[in-house]
Design an enzyme around this catalytic site. Structure first.
Site, mmCIF file in Angstrom:
data_model
loop_
_atom_site.group_PDB
_atom_site.id
_atom_site.type_symbol
_atom_site.label_atom_id
_atom_site.label_comp_id
_atom_site.label_asym_id
_atom_site.label_seq_id
_atom_site.Cartn_x
_atom_site.Cartn_y
_atom_site.Cartn_z
ATOM 1 N N LYS A 69 35.481 21.651 75.029
ATOM 2 C CA LYS A 69 35.232 22.684 74.016
ATOM 3 C C LYS A 69 33.959 23.453 74.331
ATOM 4 O O LYS A 69 33.912 24.685 74.223
ATOM 5 C CB LYS A 69 35.155 22.043 72.618
ATOM 6 C CG LYS A 69 36.525 21.599 72.113
ATOM 7 C CD LYS A 69 36.454 20.711 70.884
ATOM 8 C CE LYS A 69 37.868 20.212 70.554
ATOM 9 N NZ LYS A 69 37.890 19.170 69.526
ATOM 10 N N GLN A 113 33.659 16.215 65.667
ATOM 11 C CA GLN A 113 34.803 15.629 66.357
ATOM 12 C C GLN A 113 35.322 14.413 65.596
ATOM 13 O O GLN A 113 34.560 13.531 65.218
ATOM 14 C CB GLN A 113 34.376 15.238 67.788
ATOM 15 C CG GLN A 113 35.496 14.702 68.660
ATOM 16 C CD GLN A 113 36.491 15.767 69.095
ATOM 17 O OE1 GLN A 113 36.265 16.962 68.931
ATOM 18 N NE2 GLN A 113 37.606 15.345 69.641
ATOM 19 N N ASP A 136 37.408 24.524 62.177
ATOM 20 C CA ASP A 136 38.537 23.602 62.323
ATOM 21 C C ASP A 136 39.600 23.855 61.241
ATOM 22 O O ASP A 136 40.749 23.430 61.392
ATOM 23 C CB ASP A 136 38.058 22.153 62.133
ATOM 24 C CG ASP A 136 37.873 21.381 63.438
ATOM 25 O OD1 ASP A 136 38.604 21.672 64.397
ATOM 26 O OD2 ASP A 136 37.024 20.477 63.463
#
Ligand code: GUE
Length: 318
Positions: A69, A113, A136
């Site tokens: 990422k 995460q 997200d």
């Protein structure tokens, strides 16, 4: 007597060709070129999009994902920070870091995460992220915006699946879509996005008695279960579009999806591979959400919400 399997098989041979591959790496490359161009425009106006990625603990797969990422950010000209913490980081310490990133004007997206260590409540952490920076799309407010057809950040994996389906050129209106899996991050938002595109949507899951009964009706199948060979050729209507969200390992330790790729690609019209399908698109849509977050701030001329807000309206939403 003529076997019904054989006649179905003959039909498939007569009416279908091997499926066309939907290439998530190629689509990602194209979309990331657009993202990089828009980021350069923003940068020229004095604003570089920024993503903060937080990893707690040592999980090796997570280490790889977050590195990918951060690298993707660099490739499109974003600023990024990777914050790594020991597995024993306290929940409060993590919430404090999120509060600081919420207030940081150089940060337009915050990704924590998953999964988190057991002593940290993921929903507390997700809700601590400013809605304006929830790239997200995991927060309750972002989920509500999706349900209500309001603008907001869409979860990256289902959003990427929609982009992959779009490449087929097939209009989803009136098509029957079957989603296998009902997770908050993939299955449920996937079903809502398909519904928004005017598909008739069925959600199947672990308590569905006869999965094949449903999938055989489907024009589009999205498999998001986390178990290999969940979808096999005899469960697929000839000509269906098949999107494979699974990330599993086969007996040889090789990455594989939820779909029996070799079998299903003889029946489907279009199919995504694993790797090289949904995975890269998840990262691409994370970049897209981060870019749009920065563009909103730039357009509105306002800093993004300085604090966690479950409830306040999102500033600068177009
Ligand atoms: N807050 C949060 N957001 C996430 O988006 C999130 C997360 N937590 N936790 C874990 C899952 C998993 N995930 C992947 C993203 C890209 C690939 C990917 O790029 N896969 C490559 C292959 C990678 C390989 O070879 O191992 C591919 O499918 O081609 C995989 C998995 C994001 N996740």
């Amino acid at each position: 007597m003529r076997g019904s399997y054989n006649s179905v098989f003959a039909q498939r041979r007569a009416f279908t060709m091997p499926a066309q591959l939907i290439d998530g790496v190629l689509l990602s490359k194209q979309l990331r070129e657009d993202i990089a161009a828009r980021a350069a425009t923003l940068a020229a106006a004095g604003m570089q999009p920024g993503l903060a990625v937080i990893l707690v603990g040592e999980d090796p797969a997570s280490q790889v994902y977050v590195r990918n990422k951060v690298k993707a950010c660099g490739d499109v000209g974003f600023h990024s920070v990777l914050e790594k913490y020991e597995a024993d980081l306290s929940e409060q310490a993590l919430l404090d870091r999120i509060a600081a990133l919420n207030a940081d004007p150089a940060v337009h997206g915050i990704l924590v995460q998953m999964p988190l260590p057991k002593h940290i409540d993921p929903s507390k952490v997700i809700e601590a992220i400013s809605t304006a920076k929830d790239v997200d799309g995991y927060s309750v407010l972002s989920a509500g915006e999706l349900v209500a057809n309001l603008p907001g950040f869409r979860p990256c994996t289902p959003y990427g699946c929609m982009k992959l389906i779009e490449t087929t050129g097939i209009d989803l209106r009136g098509k029957h879509a079957v989603v296998i899996g009902r997770s908050n991050t993939v299955g449920k938002p996937m079903a809502l996005l398909l519904l928004q595109a005017n598909a008739t949507v069925t959600i199947c899951h672990s308590a569905t008695p006869d999965l094949g009964y449903h999938t055989r009706q489907a024009d589009v199948i999205v498999a998001a279960v986390g178990r290999r060979n969940t979808l096999t050729a005899e469960m697929v209507k000839p000509g269906a579009i098949v999107i494979d969200v699974g990330m599993n390992r086969d007996d040889a330790g090789k990455l594989c999806g939820d779909v029996d790729f070799a079998g299903v690609s003889e029946v489907a019209s279009h199919i995504t591979p694993v790797p090289g399908g949904v995975g890269p698109m998840t990262i691409t849509m994370l970049l897209m959400n981060t870019l749009e977050s920065a563009e909103r701030v730039h357009t509105s001329g306002q800093p993004p919400a300085g604090q966690a807000s479950g409830m306040e309206p999102k500033p600068g939403l177009a």
